[in-house]
Design a protein around this motif. Structure first.
Motif, short mmCIF file in Angstrom:
data_model
loop_
_atom_site.label_atom_id
_atom_site.label_comp_id
_atom_site.label_asym_id
_atom_site.label_seq_id
_atom_site.Cartn_x
_atom_site.Cartn_y
_atom_site.Cartn_z
N ARG A 135 0.82 -1.20 0.00
CA ARG A 135 0.00 0.00 0.00
C ARG A 135 0.86 1.26 0.00
O ARG A 135 0.35 2.37 0.15
CB ARG A 135 -0.99 0.00 1.15
N LEU A 270 -9.27 -8.33 -13.35
CA LEU A 270 -8.92 -7.34 -12.33
C LEU A 270 -7.43 -7.08 -12.35
O LEU A 270 -6.96 -5.95 -12.33
CB LEU A 270 -9.30 -7.86 -10.94
N SER B 169 -6.00 0.54 0.09
CA SER B 169 -4.58 0.23 -0.07
C SER B 169 -4.10 0.38 -1.51
O SER B 169 -2.92 0.21 -1.78
CB SER B 169 -4.30 -1.19 0.42
N SER B 279 -14.74 -2.92 -8.06
CA SER B 279 -15.42 -4.21 -7.94
C SER B 279 -16.60 -4.08 -6.98
O SER B 279 -16.40 -3.66 -5.83
CB SER B 279 -14.46 -5.27 -7.41
N LYS B 331 -11.76 -5.66 -2.44
CA LYS B 331 -11.15 -7.00 -2.34
C LYS B 331 -12.16 -8.07 -1.93
O LYS B 331 -12.01 -9.24 -2.28
CB LYS B 331 -9.96 -6.99 -1.38
N TYR B 334 -13.59 -9.47 -5.10
CA TYR B 334 -12.69 -10.08 -6.10
C TYR B 334 -13.04 -11.54 -6.37
O TYR B 334 -13.12 -11.98 -7.50
CB TYR B 334 -11.24 -10.02 -5.62
N TYR B 335 -13.15 -12.32 -5.28
CA TYR B 335 -13.29 -13.77 -5.44
C TYR B 335 -14.71 -14.25 -5.12
O TYR B 335 -14.92 -15.42 -4.89
CB TYR B 335 -12.27 -14.49 -4.56
#
Lengths: 437, 437
Positions: A135, A270, B169, B279, B331, B334-335
Motif C-alpha cells: 500500500r 482485475l 490500499s 469491484s 477485495k 474479487y473472489y
C-alpha cells in the motif's frame, strides 16, 4: 521462443504466432554506423546461466561490460554531481553529501535489503508484510521514513526509472522489493550488467527461431482465443490454428487486446487492468572515438536530471564504433514523441556535454528507439503492478486458465525484467505443459 | 445516451451502438418479488439538477431515502459496533471510541476537507500538491499520519469500498480527494444519497432511448474505430457506421478492447493501462416486512467486516416490498464468484443477523448482482486511477483525439461516480461537438 524450443525438445509439435514481422519481442538489434546495437534488452549477469548456455550453444559472442568493474563513474542527484568507482553506486562513499545523508542512504539500503529477504520470490503475496509494503509507493515510503533521506530519493527515482520504466511515485514498494529478491539484492542488480552480446541480444531469438523453422509464423497477431473441452483455437491475422494448449507470452497489459471465449475469469481481468507497461526510450549517440576514456571515465552515469536516468558506454567491440547509450524512462519518456526531434536531441546532448565535456555534444549519429510507440509492446522493459495489487491479486497471474498457459519475464522467480527471466519463464511453462501433455 | 440526446437536440444525426441487449450501462433494474430494484447505480442527490430535470420531464417517481434524514444507523469498525443518528457518520460522536480516536477522526476529516478544497475539480493535476498526494494511497496516508488514527482506517476502507469499489490500499489519495471535490465534500457525499428512483434508475436511459428510437442499435459491440481526414468508421458486431465524429462512452479500462486505426497516441495508452474498474456485488435480501424499523433502525450500516461494506433500506415504496441492500466491494468482491452460493448467502445473512436480529437471516428471497462478471463493464461503479497517474497523465483523458470524443461519469467535474456525473459528461461532450460540427 524459449517455451516453444523446450516443447519441441519434449516431442510436441508447436506453432509460434508472432504479431511483428520479426522475432525477439523486447530484444531488437539494428545496424548503426559501423556497429550492431541493441534497441531493447541487452544486459546479462554473470550468474544468468541460461543465457550463457545459449550463447555457447549458438556461438554468440558475450562481451564483458568494462564499466561494472573499473574506472570513474558519475552520479548526479539533486543537482549535486560526483564520481564513484565501486560496482554498486548505492554503497559507495558519497563525498559531497553531509554525513546525515550518507547515514540515510545506508539505512535505506539496509532496510530494503532486510525487507526483500522476507519475500518468497515465487509468492510475494505470501510475505508477512505484503499488504503493508504494497500500500506504499517507493517514493511515498522514502519520504515518510523517519530518517528522511530526501537527497536519496533522486537516486531511487533513477533506479525505478531504469529498472522498470516506471516512476517511484507509482511503483508499489512490494513490486520493488520482489524484483530485488528475484535478482538477489542490490549488489546483484549491478552484477546483472556485467555482460552484453557483442552483436545484439536479438540473436538469441533469431537463432532459436532458425531452429524452429517453419513453425514460426510472422505477422500473425492473435485477436481471439477460444477454448473448449478438447483444445484451443487461436485466431490470428494469418488464419486459425488448433492445438491442445496455448502459451501466451505477451506482457499482461497487452493480453487485454485479445478476445477470449469463454471470457477470462473476473479475478484475472482485475489483475490485467491493474498492470501497466514501463516507458523507455533508448538514445544512442555515436562518436569517432570513446573520448570519455581519456579523462578516466567509463561512460556510466546515474542521474535524476530530466530527461536522462542512466548512461552507459555502449561501444561496439568488433567495429570499434564508439557509442554512449542514454536511458529516458518513466515520466520523462511519456511525452518524448511530442517534442520536436531537435529539442529532444538538444536536451540529451546538453546533459551529456555537462558530464563528459563538449565532444559529447557532437556525435556522428544520434538515434532513438521509443518502446512506447511500438504497438505490440506499448512500452518496456516490463509490466509493473500498481499499489495494493500484488498482495491481493498477484497469485492470479501464473497458473494456467484451462488450456491457456503463461510465459513472460514478469512471471519468472529469477531475474524479473531481465532476458534471463524470460528464458526461465518459458522453460518453466514448457515443463508445466510437458507434465500433462 | 445523454450525449446522443443533446446532439439530436442540436440538429445532428446520430447512431448509438450499444454492446449489450439493453441500454442503461451501469444502471439496470430487475423485478424481484413484488418490487423493481436497481442492480446498479441508484442514489441521487438533492442538488443533482440534471437527474431531477430528467425525472420531471419523463414523469419518473423520485423518492426520498428515509435513512439519510432520521433514525438509528449502525457503524461497525474494528470489531466495535455502535449507533449514530446524524446524516454524516463521519462527523457524529463516536461513543465506544476513546477521546484520542475521536480527535484522530476529526483531524482526518479536517485534513481531507482542507486538502480537497485546493484541487481544481476540472484539473486535479494542477493542484500544487498533486504529486505529493498522488504518490500516497489512502490507507498508506492514514497509517503514516502522526496522529495515527488506526481505528479510523476501517471506516475509510468502507468508504473507499463503497464509493469506488476499490481498496484504500490501492486508491491514490489524489483520486480520493478529487472525488471529494467533485461532490463538494463529505457532507455532500451523504447528501448524494437523499433520493432514488421508485422503479429503478435505468428508466432514465430507457426513456431517453425511446426518444432516440431507431437511432439506438442494441447488441452491436464496437471492435474497431478508424478515423481519417473526413470522418470516422466504426465497426461493430452489427456492421459499420460512418460519421463525422464518434463519442466513446465506455469506461477507460474497456477502451483497450477496441482496436484503433491509427493507434491511439502512446500517452493515452499509458493512462488506459493505469486505470482499473472498481469491484462491486450488490446483494438484495427481500422480507415480508421492514422489521428493522420496529427497533428504530433505518436499515443503514457502515462496516469494515468481511464481506459487507454498507447496508441500506432498499424497500420498494409502491409494492411495499421490504428489502435490505448490502454492498460487497473491493477485495471482498474479487473472489465472490468463487465461493459456493450457499457460503456467500450465509456470510451475508450472518452479518445482517448480527446487526438487525434473527429475522434478517430469513429473507423470502436472496439475490446478487456481480458487476465483475459483466463483460461490457467488468466492474462498477467507476474506473479508478492508481498512484502517481492522475498527476502525470490525468490530463490525457478528456480532450478529443482527432474525431474521437469521450464521455463518462469519470470525466465529469461534478459528482464523479454518480449518475449525475454521467449526464453532465454527456452534455459537455455534446456541446464540444456542436461547437465544431
Amino acid at each position: 521462443m524459449s517455451a516453444a524450443r523446450h516443447l519441441v525438445q519434449g516431442g510436441l509439435s508447436v506453432a509460434v504466432l508472432e504479431a511483428r514481422d520479426r522475432v525477439g519481442g523486447r530484444t531488437y538489434a539494428k545496424q548503426l554506423g559501423e556497429g550492431i546495437f541493441d534497441m531493447g534488452g541487452q544486459f546479462v549477469g554473470a550468474k544468468q546461466h541460461r543465457i550463457h548456455a545459449l550463447a555457447k550453444e549458438f556461438d554468440l559472442e558475450l562481451m564483458r561490460v568494462q564499466q561494472v568493474e573499473e574506472g570513474k563513474k558519475i552520479q548526479d542527484f539533486n543537482g549535486v554531481q560526483s564520481t564513484f568507482t565501486t560496482a554498486v553506486p548505492l554503497l559507495s562513499f558519497w563525498k559531497p553529501f553531509p554525513l546525515v545523508n550518507l547515514a540515510g542512504l545506508g539505512l535505506t539500503v539496509l532496510c530494503l535489503e532486510r525487507s526483500r529477504k522476507q519475500i518468497p520470490a515465487d509468492r510475494p503475496w505470501d510475505a508477512r508484510k505484503a499488504l503493508k509494503w504494497d500500500r506504499r509507493t517507493v517514493s511515498g515510503w522514502l519520504r515518510d521514513a523517519w530518517w528522511r533521506p530526501r537527497q536519496v530519493s533522486g537516486m531511487f527515482d533513477a533506479v525505478v526509472h531504469g529498472m522498470f520504466g516506471a516512476n517511484a511515485s507509482e511503483d508499489s514498494l512490494l513490486n520493488f522489493l520482489h524484483f530485488l529478491q528475484t535478482t538477489d539484492g542490490f549488489q546483484e542488480v549491478a552484477e546483472g550488467q556485467r555482460f552484453r552480446f557483442a552483436n545484439g541480444s536479438q540473436q538469441m531469438s533469431l537463432k532459436m527461431a532458425e531452429g524452429l523453422g517453419e513453425r514460426v509464423i510472422l505477422e500473425a497477431p492473435v485477436h481471439e482465443i477460444a477454448q473448449d473441452n478438447d483444445g484451443v483455437t487461436v485466431h490470428s491475422g494469418k488464419g486459425a490454428w488448433r492445438g491442445r494448449y496455448v502459451v501466451i507470452s505477451v506482457p499482461l497489459p497487452l493480453v487485454n487486446r485479445i478476445h477470449f471465449s469463454p471470457e477470462l475469469p473476473p479475478e484475472r481481468q482485475l489483475l490485467a487492468q491493474r498492470s501497466y507497461m514501463g516507458s523507455i526510450v533508448k538514445c544512442l549517440t555515436l562518436y569517432d572515438r570513446p573520448f570519455w576514456r581519456d579523462a578516466g571515465f567509463v561512460g556510466e552515469v546515474l542521474s535524476d536530471r530530466e530527461p536522462i536516468a542512466a548512461v552507459f558506454d555502449n561501444s561496439h567491440p568488433d567495429s570499434g564504433q564508439a557509442c554512449l547509450l542514454s536511458f529516458i524512462a518513466g515520466k520523462h519518456a511519456y511525452y518524448w514523441n511530442k517534442y520536436p526531434e531537435k529539442e529532444r536531441r538538444d536536451s540529451v546532448l546538453k546533459l551529456l556535454e555537462g558530464w563528459f565535456g563538449p565532444e559529447a555534444g557532437k556525435p556522428t549519429l544520434y538515434h532513438e528507439y521509443n518502446w512506447g510507440e511500438q504497438a505490440w509492446t506499448q512500452g518496456c522493459p516490463i509490466a509493473n503492478f500498481s499499489t495494493g495489487n500484488i498482495s491481493l491479486l498477484g497469485k492470479e497471474y501464473g497458473p494456467p486458465l484451462g488450456r491457456i498457459h503463461w510465459a513472460s519475464s514478469e512471471l519468472s522467480h529469477e531475474w524479473i525484467s531481465y532476458m534471463e527471466g524470460g528464458l526461465a519463464s518459458g522453460e518453466n511453462t514448457a515443463k508445466e505443459i510437458l507434465a500433462i501433455a
